[in-house]
Design a protein around this motif. Structure first.
Motif, mmCIF file in Angstrom:
data_model
loop_
_atom_site.group_PDB
_atom_site.id
_atom_site.type_symbol
_atom_site.label_atom_id
_atom_site.label_comp_id
_atom_site.label_asym_id
_atom_site.label_seq_id
_atom_site.Cartn_x
_atom_site.Cartn_y
_atom_site.Cartn_z
ATOM 1 N N SER B 140 -23.763 -25.056 -16.056
ATOM 2 C CA SER B 140 -23.556 -23.607 -17.049
ATOM 3 C C SER B 140 -23.222 -22.245 -16.268
ATOM 4 N N ASN B 141 -24.440 -22.806 -15.034
ATOM 5 C CA ASN B 141 -24.507 -21.434 -14.025
ATOM 6 C C ASN B 141 -23.205 -21.769 -12.190
ATOM 7 N N GLN B 142 -22.534 -22.485 -12.717
ATOM 8 C CA GLN B 142 -21.283 -22.450 -11.984
ATOM 9 C C GLN B 142 -20.237 -21.769 -12.877
ATOM 10 N N LEU B 143 -20.121 -20.957 -14.488
ATOM 11 C CA LEU B 143 -18.915 -20.661 -14.664
ATOM 12 C C LEU B 143 -19.079 -18.701 -14.019
ATOM 13 N N SER B 144 -17.835 -18.540 -14.631
ATOM 14 C CA SER B 144 -17.519 -16.886 -14.544
ATOM 15 C C SER B 144 -18.269 -16.154 -16.274
ATOM 16 N N GLY B 145 -18.802 -14.402 -15.986
ATOM 17 C CA GLY B 145 -19.178 -14.434 -17.164
ATOM 18 C C GLY B 145 -18.126 -14.981 -18.475
ATOM 19 N N GLY B 146 -16.792 -14.470 -18.414
ATOM 20 C CA GLY B 146 -16.326 -15.106 -19.886
ATOM 21 C C GLY B 146 -16.358 -16.717 -19.786
ATOM 22 N N GLN B 147 -16.049 -17.168 -19.124
ATOM 23 C CA GLN B 147 -16.401 -18.820 -19.525
ATOM 24 C C GLN B 147 -17.389 -19.078 -20.181
ATOM 25 N N MET B 148 -18.264 -17.910 -19.276
ATOM 26 C CA MET B 148 -19.953 -18.641 -20.274
ATOM 27 C C MET B 148 -19.946 -18.053 -21.711
ATOM 28 N N GLN B 149 -19.014 -16.316 -22.003
ATOM 29 C CA GLN B 149 -18.689 -15.909 -23.331
ATOM 30 C C GLN B 149 -18.659 -17.217 -24.057
ATOM 31 N N ARG B 150 -17.352 -17.909 -23.521
ATOM 32 C CA ARG B 150 -16.830 -19.236 -24.602
ATOM 33 C C ARG B 150 -17.413 -20.001 -24.608
ATOM 34 N N VAL B 151 -17.602 -20.624 -23.626
ATOM 35 C CA VAL B 151 -18.968 -21.594 -24.490
ATOM 36 C C VAL B 151 -20.407 -21.569 -24.936
ATOM 37 N N ALA B 152 -20.750 -20.281 -24.881
ATOM 38 C CA ALA B 152 -22.062 -19.713 -26.280
ATOM 39 C C ALA B 152 -20.938 -19.822 -27.387
ATOM 40 N N ILE B 153 -19.405 -19.121 -27.255
ATOM 41 C CA ILE B 153 -18.573 -19.433 -28.690
ATOM 42 C C ILE B 153 -18.201 -21.218 -29.651
ATOM 43 N N ALA B 154 -18.682 -21.345 -28.408
ATOM 44 C CA ALA B 154 -18.023 -22.713 -28.542
ATOM 45 C C ALA B 154 -19.502 -23.548 -29.227
ATOM 46 N N ARG B 155 -20.713 -22.656 -28.403
ATOM 47 C CA ARG B 155 -21.653 -23.528 -29.281
ATOM 48 C C ARG B 155 -22.206 -23.416 -30.610
ATOM 49 N N ALA B 156 -21.926 -22.338 -30.499
ATOM 50 C CA ALA B 156 -22.070 -21.445 -32.197
ATOM 51 C C ALA B 156 -20.735 -22.019 -32.751
ATOM 52 N N LEU B 157 -19.503 -22.582 -32.681
ATOM 53 C CA LEU B 157 -19.291 -23.072 -33.958
ATOM 54 C C LEU B 157 -19.339 -24.566 -33.904
ATOM 55 N N VAL B 158 -19.751 -25.133 -32.826
ATOM 56 C CA VAL B 158 -19.916 -27.280 -32.712
ATOM 57 C C VAL B 158 -20.199 -27.342 -34.153
ATOM 58 N N ASN B 159 -20.984 -27.338 -34.658
ATOM 59 C CA ASN B 159 -22.171 -27.523 -35.928
ATOM 60 C C ASN B 159 -20.996 -27.101 -37.311
ATOM 61 N N ASN B 160 -19.615 -26.357 -37.399
ATOM 62 C CA ASN B 160 -19.151 -25.931 -38.293
ATOM 63 C C ASN B 160 -19.851 -24.730 -39.072
ATOM 64 N N PRO B 161 -20.681 -23.829 -38.731
ATOM 65 C CA PRO B 161 -21.475 -23.027 -39.454
ATOM 66 C C PRO B 161 -20.534 -22.194 -40.428
ATOM 67 N N ALA B 162 -21.470 -21.751 -41.416
ATOM 68 C CA ALA B 162 -20.616 -21.102 -42.252
ATOM 69 C C ALA B 162 -20.820 -19.650 -42.013
ATOM 70 N N LEU B 163 -21.675 -19.106 -41.364
ATOM 71 C CA LEU B 163 -22.122 -18.096 -40.741
ATOM 72 C C LEU B 163 -22.116 -17.555 -39.525
ATOM 73 N N ILE B 164 -21.045 -17.017 -38.568
ATOM 74 C CA ILE B 164 -21.198 -16.780 -37.255
ATOM 75 C C ILE B 164 -22.046 -15.326 -37.031
ATOM 76 N N LEU B 165 -23.054 -15.019 -36.213
ATOM 77 C CA LEU B 165 -23.784 -13.765 -35.744
ATOM 78 C C LEU B 165 -23.453 -13.848 -34.258
ATOM 79 N N ALA B 166 -22.093 -12.814 -33.667
ATOM 80 C CA ALA B 166 -22.950 -12.626 -32.122
ATOM 81 C C ALA B 166 -22.972 -10.634 -32.282
ATOM 82 N N ASP B 167 -23.621 -10.968 -31.301
ATOM 83 C CA ASP B 167 -24.852 -9.937 -30.815
ATOM 84 C C ASP B 167 -23.848 -9.825 -29.751
ATOM 85 N N GLU B 168 -23.069 -8.033 -29.375
ATOM 86 C CA GLU B 168 -22.516 -7.526 -28.814
ATOM 87 C C GLU B 168 -22.506 -9.039 -27.447
ATOM 88 N N PRO B 169 -20.523 -9.666 -28.215
ATOM 89 C CA PRO B 169 -20.722 -10.219 -27.979
ATOM 90 C C PRO B 169 -19.369 -10.559 -26.865
#
Ligand SMILES: Nc1ncnc2c1ncn2[C@@H]1O[C@H](COP(=O)(O)OP(=O)(O)OP(=O)(O)O)[C@@H](O)[C@H]1O
Ligand SMILES: [Mg+2]
Lengths: 407, 236
Positions: B140-169
């Motif tokens: 994860s520390n070899q990624l660019s900022g944009g790629q990290m953000q995508r990973v962070a978003i993917a992690r928020a999606l992975v368990n199919n949550p009904a509610l997604i909260l994004a703080d200054e994404p």
């Protein structure tokens, strides 16, 4: 959390800081290794002592003159210094007491021994033909003292192997040679087999002669120093001891037990006492080594506390993503348990190697028992849990938001 | 799906009290795309922690799918988070020295999803977040900022949550990458997920169907898309 996940997390965590994990485990390795080694030395010594005692004869009762009972402030005459025990007592025991195999009275005195030019001081034991049977003495060369020798008050001698080495040289066959004990000449008729051991009570540096020869020419009285009795089996020892006490009290005309003028040593009692002492010694050695194990445990706790602080943000993240307290506790506890477990295994191997080494370079026997391995294993797992619990508990108590903000 | 009644959060530091949130009440229905906007220190993050079951309010009630979450225990809150909520944190908060895949698995680990299923779920989430397959095994520390953000978003999606909260994404991203990320959120919203986006920039808030403006811990404005022009006018 699945078990496989806990292992994966632990694996990554331990390997991500190899040096620190290694040094922490080293603390446990040294602790466990010293416990294993110390206990093996303690056990080995206990084994050495009890085999030594058993080699002096099995199911042995030894009657000696004098009393050891203390009455009021005055200790009665010390053991062995009185001449209240006579050869007749031995004959009476052999005749009247049931359940014994053999009776071997002995008379001892220290004398100068001379052969052409060389001379030495050694213990002379006046014994009967039953002595080898009772005291586990075996013959290497020639014969032991016979009934015939005793009947004739022969001037014959059987040498201990060390005495033979001192007088004639190592391995020389002295049978037929003449030695001078005190002012009399004796013919050497045999040499006994070495029993090992040295110093006080060595059974290798002495000379056996017929008992009545000793009484007649050396001590000049019919008192004896000891009467050794071999009992048929261990269970009868206490009973035989009581019967001998009754018999000897009657023979010596003593009605009050406080005036008793002999005492009986029971080999089983000595073995019990010795194994008790050896147990205490093992415990002491183990406890001293245990201190280093405790220090190792504190090392684990110290490392885990550092890890928990360093990984505060990670812990906050895990909690934010849905980790419950038990998940966090399990993760950190497993880290410390794995470290102590690995340290424990390596420590046992190192302890094993160390005790084999001790056995190789010194006379000390070392014994590694299953229980000492199970014990140290249990102790190391216990240390992992005890010293890992507090840091893990601390990690779990973090508030996710505060932890995520931690810099 | 979400109902706040008189939510209040007061932080006590020594003798001083900070009213981070004061008497906040609103409802968010399932499938809404809501932006929360307000100046720095207005209480946005505090509100997000409340809505995300990361923290409990000092007073007031918070209902998530009909459950009163405000007096849940730590562990009960953890269960709510892992079952229902996906977070995208402002500071990414990825596990350092861990691969992209391991980062994305993390919520699944606590849900005890079998290992074989995880790859499938992670792959789907990463596709949704728009990360190329070639990065899956990068640390994860070899990624660019944009790629990290995508990973962070993917992690928020992975368990199919009904509610997604994004703080200054999009806080750390250039405007072009920011747009792409916002499109991703729109797409997820179309799939039926409730999305709450926190920002202090108006042009980002405009992507949402509804904008809640907070100031000094209180709701200042709550408007639907149709009257967004009005907000603009008030602000300018
Ligand atoms: N843990 C805390 N302890 C004490 N005060 C706090 C704590 N967290 C937040 N606050 C205070 O609560 C208020 C609201 O903070 P919050 O983080 O919600 O603001 P924000 O709207 O997210 O600001 P920003 O846009 O800068 O992130 C601030 O005045 C802050 O100082
Ligand atoms: Mg904030």
């Amino acid at each position: 959390m699945l078990i496989s996940d806990i292992f994966e997390e632990t694996f990554f965590a331990v390997l991500s800081n190899k040096v620190r994990s290694g040094l922490t485990a080293l603390g446990i390795i040294i602790g466990i290794a010293s416990v294993v080694t110390m206990i093996s030395i303690g056990q080995g010594t206990a084994y050495d002592i009890s085999t030594k005692i058993e080699s002096l004869g099995s199911n042995l009762l030894t009657v000696s003159p004098g009393a050891t009972k203390v009455i009021g402030m005055n200790a009665k005459s010390a053991t062995g210094s009185a001449d209240t025990l006579v050869i007749g007592d031995a004959d009476a025991i052999e005749e009247k007491i049931q359940g014994i195999i053999s009776v071997a009275p002995e008379v001892s005195s220290r004398q100068q021994v001379i052969i052409k030019g060389s001379n030495t001081n050694t213990n002379i034991y006046g014994v009967t033909e039953t002595y080898p049977q009772v005291k586990n003495v075996e013959i290497e060369l020639g014969t032991f003292i016979t009934e015939n020798n005793i009947r004739r008050t022969s001037k014959v001698a059987v040498l201990g192997p060390e005495t033979r080495d001192n007088l004639f040289g190592i391995g020389v066959n002295p049978v037929g040679e003449i030695i001078r004990i005190g002012s009399l000449d004796f013919v050497v008729i045999g040499v006994t087999i070495a029993k090992g051991g040295s110093g006080f009570g060595s059974s290798d540096d002495l000379i056996y002669i017929p008992i009545n020869t000793a009484q007649h020419y050396l001590t000049g009285s019919d008192s004896v120093n000891n009467i050794n009795i071999q009992v048929e089996d261990e269970e009868k020892m206490t009973l035989v001891e009581e019967e001998i006490t009754t018999l000897l009290l009657a023979r010596h005309g003593i009605s009050n037990i406080d005036d008793i003028d002999f005492n009986i040593m029971n080999q089983a009692d000595i073995l019990d006492t010795v194994s008790e002492i050896a147990g205490t010694m093992t415990l002491l050695l183990g406890a001293i080594a245990g201190i280093s194990l405790l220090v190792g445990g504190i090392g684990i706790m110290n490392m885990m506390l550092t890890t928990v602080t360093e990984r505060t943000r990670e812990i906050g993240l895990r909690k934010a993503l849905g980790a419950q307290n038990k998940d966090i506790i399990l993760q950190f506890l497993s880290e410390s348990v794995v470290l102590t477990f690995v340290g424990g295994v390596l420590g046992i191997l190192l302890g094993w190697a160390a005790s084999s080494f001790v056995m190789k370079i010194s006379d000390t026997t070392t014994i590694i028992t299953t229980w000492s391995i199970i014990l140290s294993f249990g102790v190391s797992a216990f240390i992992g849990i005890v010293f890992g619990y507090y840091p893990a508990r601390r990690a779990a108590s973090f508030n996710p938001i505060t932890a995520l903000r931690y810099e | 799906m979400i109902e706040c009644k008189n939510l209040t959060k007061i932080y006590k530091t020594g003798n001083t009290e900070t009213r981070a949130l004061w008497d906040v009440s609103f409802k968010i229905k399932e499938g809404e795309f809501v932006a929360i906007i307000g100046p720095s220190g207005s209480g946005k993050s505090t509100l997000m922690h409340m809505l995300g079951a990361l923290d409990t309010p000092t007073s007031g009630e918070y209902f998530l799918d009909g459950n009163d979450v405000s007096n849940f225990s730590d562990d009960e809150l953890a269960v709510i988070r892992k079952k229902k909520i996906g977070f995208v944190f402002q500071a990414f908060n990825l596990l350092p020295r861990a691969s992209v895949l391991r980062n994305i698995y993390l919520p699944l680990v606590y849900e005890e999803i079998p290992r074989e299923k995880r790859y499938e779920m992670a792959d789907k989430a990463l596709k949704n977040a728009g990360l190329d397959k070639e990065h899956y095994n990068h640390l994860s520390n070899q990624l660019s900022g944009g790629q990290m953000q995508r990973v962070a978003i993917a992690r928020a999606l992975v368990n199919n949550p009904a509610l997604i909260l994004a703080d200054e994404p999009t806080g750390n991203l250039d405007s072009k990458t920011g747009e792409v990320i916002l499109d991703t959120f729109k797409k997820l919203n179309k799939e039926g997920r409730t999305i709450i986006l926190i920002t202090h920039e108006k042009y980002i808030a405009e992507h949402a169907d509804r904008v809640i403006t907070i100031k000094d811990g209180e709701i200042e404005n709550d408007s639907r898309k149709s009257n967004q022009k009005k907000i603009k006018n008030i602000k300018e």
